[in-house]
Design an enzyme around this catalytic site. Structure first.
Site, PDB file in Angstrom:
ATOM      1  CB  SER A 128     -22.655 -15.444  43.263  1.00  0.00           C
ATOM      2  OG  SER A 128     -22.567 -14.134  43.778  1.00  0.00           O
ATOM      3  CE  LYS A 165     -21.052 -15.398  47.007  1.00  0.00           C
ATOM      4  NZ  LYS A 165     -20.521 -14.313  46.166  1.00  0.00           N
TER       5      LYS A 165
END
Length: 205
Positions: A128, A165
């Site tokens: 990600s 993230k």
């Protein structure tokens, strides 16, 4: 000339040097005792104090494993610190709980600009964050903190799972943005920040 060592002190000093060479960081008092055959930690501490008084080592009593080996002229060898590698992160449990630590990873002390007791490594799972240069299997170096600024890359806890993230606080929610154009952001009312990513280690091959 430095003061001569007793046989036991020589054994301890040699074990410390060997551990630094092979692992990259010094042993704990317990490990020294087990290797040398001393069951009493106070006895080990006594020998360590004498090694320090004689100028063979330097210690920082406020930090674990903080032992610097000195040569006879008190020239300091390059010091490393042992940063814990954390396995699974669980809600309600301290990040650096002993049962969460899988290993330790040595880093040069001058590489670290933060308080070393607030640092840990976490293994990245998934792709990600590939457009930020963070790949599956990388080790991210994390500074433990509960706040973040917009744009920081953080480790956040979502539904009992740690995720890496980019953090954005927006009007009525938090956006955890992946660095992968094929993935959608995670939108949550709030989240627990475990720390800010401040470095990266990658194994090649």
């Amino acid at each position: 000339m430095p003061e001569p060592l007793t046989e036991r002190q020589r054994q301890i000093l040699q074990f410390i040097k060997d551990e630094i060479r092979t692992k990259g960081y010094p042993p704990s008092v317990r490990e020294i005792g087990e290797a040398i055959g001393l069951s009493s930690s106070s006895t080990v501490h006594g020998h360590m104090t004498r090694l320090e008084e004689k100028g063979y080592i330097r210690r920082d009593p406020t930090k674990p494993r903080a032992i610097e080996v000195l040569d006879g002229s008190h020239t300091q060898l390059k010091r490393t610190i042992a940063v814990p590698v954390v396995g699974r992160v669980t809600a309600g449990q301290p990040i650096l709980a002993q049962e969460s630590i899988e290993d330790h990873f040595p880093l040069p002390a001058d590489f670290v600009r933060a308080d070393e007791s607030e640092l840990f490594f976490l293994t990245v799972q998934g792709d990600s964050m590939i457009e930020a240069g963070i790949l599956d299997g990388d080790y991210v170096l994390v500074h433990r903190q509960q706040h973040a600024n917009n744009g920081d890359i953080v480790v956040a806890l979502i539904e009992d799972e740690a995720t890496v993230k980019r953090f954005f606080k927006e009007q009525d929610h938090i956006r955890l943005q992946p660095e992968n154009r094929f993935m959608d952001p995670i939108i949550v009312p709030d989240c627990q920040i475990l720390g800010k990513v401040v470095g990266l280690v990658r194994r090649m091959g």
